[in-house]
Scaffold this motif. Structure first.
Motif, PDB file in Angstrom:
ATOM      1  N   UNK A   1      -9.024 -43.730  -8.612  1.00 36.51           N
ATOM      2  CA  UNK A   1      -8.670 -42.526  -7.867  1.00 36.51           C
ATOM      3  C   UNK A   1      -8.042 -41.577  -8.874  1.00 36.51           C
ATOM      4  N   UNK A   2      -8.755 -40.492  -9.153  1.00 34.39           N
ATOM      5  CA  UNK A   2      -8.271 -39.520 -10.126  1.00 34.39           C
ATOM      6  C   UNK A   2      -7.424 -38.489  -9.400  1.00 34.39           C
ATOM      7  N   UNK A   3      -6.342 -38.123 -10.022  1.00 40.52           N
ATOM      8  CA  UNK A   3      -5.514 -37.057  -9.449  1.00 40.52           C
ATOM      9  C   UNK A   3      -5.296 -35.989 -10.514  1.00 40.52           C
ATOM     10  N   UNK A   4      -5.253 -34.735 -10.081  1.00 42.82           N
ATOM     11  CA  UNK A   4      -5.033 -33.639 -11.031  1.00 42.82           C
ATOM     12  C   UNK A   4      -4.244 -32.529 -10.340  1.00 42.82           C
ATOM     13  N   UNK A   5      -3.171 -32.109 -11.008  1.00 38.67           N
ATOM     14  CA  UNK A   5      -2.383 -30.992 -10.481  1.00 38.67           C
ATOM     15  C   UNK A   5      -2.172 -30.002 -11.630  1.00 38.67           C
ATOM     16  N   UNK A   6      -2.538 -28.761 -11.424  1.00 37.90           N
ATOM     17  CA  UNK A   6      -2.327 -27.727 -12.452  1.00 37.90           C
ATOM     18  C   UNK A   6      -1.663 -26.518 -11.801  1.00 37.90           C
ATOM     19  N   UNK A   7      -0.602 -26.074 -12.439  1.00 36.15           N
ATOM     20  CA  UNK A   7       0.095 -24.873 -11.935  1.00 36.15           C
ATOM     21  C   UNK A   7       1.035 -24.407 -13.053  1.00 36.15           C
ATOM     22  N   UNK A   8       1.761 -23.338 -12.783  1.00 37.06           N
ATOM     23  CA  UNK A   8       2.796 -22.940 -13.749  1.00 37.06           C
ATOM     24  C   UNK A   8       3.958 -23.934 -13.638  1.00 37.06           C
ATOM     25  N   UNK A   9       4.580 -24.219 -14.782  1.00 35.31           N
ATOM     26  CA  UNK A   9       5.805 -25.031 -14.822  1.00 35.31           C
ATOM     27  C   UNK A   9       5.652 -26.464 -14.329  1.00 35.31           C
ATOM     28  N   UNK A  10       4.470 -27.048 -14.418  1.00 33.63           N
ATOM     29  CA  UNK A  10       4.337 -28.468 -14.039  1.00 33.63           C
ATOM     30  C   UNK A  10       4.853 -29.311 -15.211  1.00 33.63           C
ATOM     31  N   UNK A  11       5.673 -30.318 -14.875  1.00 31.76           N
ATOM     32  CA  UNK A  11       6.250 -31.162 -15.927  1.00 31.76           C
ATOM     33  C   UNK A  11       5.980 -32.640 -15.649  1.00 31.76           C
ATOM     34  N   UNK A  12       6.362 -33.449 -16.634  1.00 30.22           N
ATOM     35  CA  UNK A  12       6.267 -34.904 -16.488  1.00 30.22           C
ATOM     36  C   UNK A  12       7.108 -35.373 -15.290  1.00 30.22           C
ATOM     37  N   UNK A  13       8.175 -34.640 -14.985  1.00 27.25           N
ATOM     38  CA  UNK A  13       9.012 -34.975 -13.826  1.00 27.25           C
ATOM     39  C   UNK A  13       8.206 -34.908 -12.530  1.00 27.25           C
ATOM     40  N   UNK A  14       7.331 -33.905 -12.435  1.00 21.52           N
ATOM     41  CA  UNK A  14       6.472 -33.790 -11.238  1.00 21.52           C
ATOM     42  C   UNK A  14       5.515 -34.978 -11.148  1.00 21.52           C
ATOM     43  N   UNK A  15       5.000 -35.390 -12.311  1.00 25.90           N
ATOM     44  CA  UNK A  15       4.074 -36.534 -12.338  1.00 25.90           C
ATOM     45  C   UNK A  15       4.785 -37.794 -11.843  1.00 25.90           C
ATOM     46  N   UNK A  16       5.960 -38.070 -12.426  1.00 28.20           N
ATOM     47  CA  UNK A  16       6.693 -39.280 -12.029  1.00 28.20           C
ATOM     48  C   UNK A  16       7.049 -39.232 -10.541  1.00 28.20           C
ATOM     49  N   UNK A  17       7.461 -38.054 -10.090  1.00 24.63           N
ATOM     50  CA  UNK A  17       7.824 -37.909  -8.677  1.00 24.63           C
ATOM     51  C   UNK A  17       6.636 -38.226  -7.769  1.00 24.63           C
ATOM     52  N   UNK A  18       5.463 -37.683  -8.126  1.00 20.69           N
ATOM     53  CA  UNK A  18       4.277 -37.916  -7.290  1.00 20.69           C
ATOM     54  C   UNK A  18       3.943 -39.406  -7.248  1.00 20.69           C
ATOM     55  N   UNK A  19       3.964 -40.052  -8.432  1.00 18.64           N
ATOM     56  CA  UNK A  19       3.567 -41.465  -8.478  1.00 18.64           C
ATOM     57  C   UNK A  19       4.589 -42.369  -7.788  1.00 18.64           C
ATOM     58  N   UNK A  20       5.878 -42.081  -8.000  1.00 19.38           N
ATOM     59  CA  UNK A  20       6.903 -42.913  -7.356  1.00 19.38           C
ATOM     60  C   UNK A  20       6.829 -42.746  -5.827  1.00 19.38           C
ATOM     61  N   UNK A  21       6.586 -41.519  -5.398  1.00 16.68           N
ATOM     62  CA  UNK A  21       6.467 -41.264  -3.950  1.00 16.68           C
ATOM     63  C   UNK A  21       5.339 -42.096  -3.353  1.00 16.68           C
ATOM     64  N   UNK A  22       4.190 -42.043  -4.029  1.00 18.34           N
ATOM     65  CA  UNK A  22       3.033 -42.799  -3.537  1.00 18.34           C
ATOM     66  C   UNK A  22       3.319 -44.291  -3.487  1.00 18.34           C
ATOM     67  N   UNK A  23       3.864 -44.815  -4.586  1.00 23.88           N
ATOM     68  CA  UNK A  23       4.099 -46.263  -4.654  1.00 23.88           C
ATOM     69  C   UNK A  23       5.070 -46.707  -3.567  1.00 23.88           C
ATOM     70  N   UNK A  24       6.107 -45.911  -3.349  1.00 22.49           N
ATOM     71  CA  UNK A  24       7.088 -46.311  -2.325  1.00 22.49           C
ATOM     72  C   UNK A  24       6.473 -46.248  -0.936  1.00 22.49           C
ATOM     73  N   UNK A  25       5.594 -45.280  -0.731  1.00 24.71           N
ATOM     74  CA  UNK A  25       4.956 -45.195   0.598  1.00 24.71           C
ATOM     75  C   UNK A  25       4.029 -46.378   0.810  1.00 24.71           C
ATOM     76  N   UNK A  26       3.374 -46.822  -0.254  1.00 26.24           N
ATOM     77  CA  UNK A  26       2.403 -47.898  -0.085  1.00 26.24           C
ATOM     78  C   UNK A  26       3.045 -49.282  -0.139  1.00 26.24           C
TER      79      UNK A  26
END
Ligand code: PHE
Length: 347
Positions: free
Chosen positions: A213-238
């Motif tokens: 499952x590929x995920x891609x997010x592009x915008x202004x000011x996207x950081x590694x913090x956003x990446x970790x947040x997205x992945x941790x959110x998903x893992x905790x939900x699952x």
């Protein structure tokens, strides 16, 4: 002759009463009334009688014949009625018997987990897209910064369709990053699940065909913090709020910096062993690799016409089978593909 006729009459009536089937009746009809029948034989002897006796005997013979014929008809009607009765009883449909239920199947366990994951990402604003499994090497490799000669392009790892190594079965869902960025303007937020193919030997955690499952997010000011947040959110939900996971630094040519994320092995709970034996699910690691991820490399953005000075993005590619194994506590990946109903029915 009179006695003879009386005997024929009695025997005939008794035999007709005893006959129980249409076939037996027919046999009797021939025997009693046919050209070679008993009654005919008696009638043939009439010529030997005196002129006085002849009409008397003739009348009597006709009376016997008429009686037998009447009895035959009566028995025929009775037998046919009995046959019909039996047939009706046998073929009767009991509409009160419960119907046969058709056993309904259900979604494949991996699809159930895919559905869960998709729903979570859709809730986070991702757009789910689909892409080709037969891919061009330029999308699968070159435009992702994987140059000619890179080991992952090797024929021993990749299924190619041609001698020039230009058309292949995609080895990852990452070419969907390029395809999506080509056709969409930033900001973008994409999820692309699908099959990928590699020349891997099958074992408890590997298969030559698997899902990412590929995920891609592009915008202004996207950081590694956003990446970790997205992945941790998903893992905790699952996996639940207390899910144990870790990020490790890694290298991918198309992300910088890059990382991999592991979840704690659900079989040995991170100890790497079961009853003194090396855990077969995580090969003793205690952790199972779930995905690769990182910040989209500026060259990849530029390759797709997105200004890397203005925009940044993150991407990840997670292994669906591995996710499903953790979610459903499956200890061997091959079970997912065997499709043994004894296994499938457990979910
Ligand atoms: N495509 C990588 C793989 O198959 C995973 C990945 C996806 C890494 C996106 C970084 C970003 O291993």
């Amino acid at each position: 002759m009179k006695e003879q006729l009386e005997l024929i009459r009695q025997n005939a009536l008794a035999a007709l009463d005893a006959a129980g089937t249409p076939a037996a009746l027919e046999e009797l009809r021939v025997k009693l009334l046919g050209k070679k029948g008993e009654l005919t034989a008696v009638l043939k002897m009439m010529g030997k009688l005196s002129p006085e006796e002849r009409p008397v005997m003739g009348q009597m013979a006709n009376a016997v014949r008429a009686e037998i014929e009447a009895k035959l008809e009566e028995r025929k009607a009775a037998i046919n009625a009995a046959v019909l009765e039996a047939k009706l009883a046998e073929e009767a449909i009991d509409v009160t018997i419960p119907g046969q239920t058709v056993e309904l199947g259900h979604q494949h366990p991996m699809n159930m987990v895919l559905q869960e994951i998709k729903e979570i990402f859709v809730g986070l604003g991702y757009q789910v897209v689909d892409g080709p499994e037969v891919e061009l090497a330029s999308y699968n490799f070159t435009r992702l910064n994987i140059e000619e000669g890179h080991p992952s392009r090797d024929r021993s790892d990749t299924f190619y369709f041609d001698d020039n190594d230009e058309v292949l079965l995609r080895t990852q869902t990452s070419p969907m990053q390029i395809r999506f960025m080509e056709n969409h303007k930033s900001p973008l937020c994409m999820l692309a699940p699908g099959r990928v193919f590699r020349k891997d030997e099958a074992d408890a955690t590997h298969s030559p065909m698997f899902h990412q499952i590929e995920g891609l997010v592009v915008d202004e000011h996207i950081t590694m913090g956003n990446l970790k947040d997205a992945l941790i959110t998903i893992m905790r939900k699952i996996y639940g709020a207390d899910a144990q996971m870790r990020f490790r630094p890694h290298h991918f040519p198309f992300t910088e910096p890059s990382c991999e994320m592991d979840m704690q092995c659900h079989k040995c709970h991170g100890t790497g062993e079961i009853d003194g034996q090396v855990c077969s699910t995580c090969h003793g690691e205690g952790w199972i690799e779930l995905l690769g991820a990182g910040m989209v490399h500026p060259d990849v953005l530029a390759n797709c016409g997105i200004d890397p000075e203005k925009y940044s993005g993150f991407a990840f590619g997670m292994g669906l089978e591995r996710m499903a194994m953790g979610r459903l506590r499956i200890t061997d990946l091959r079970l997912i593909f065997d499709n043994d109903v004894r296994f499938l029915n457990q979910f």
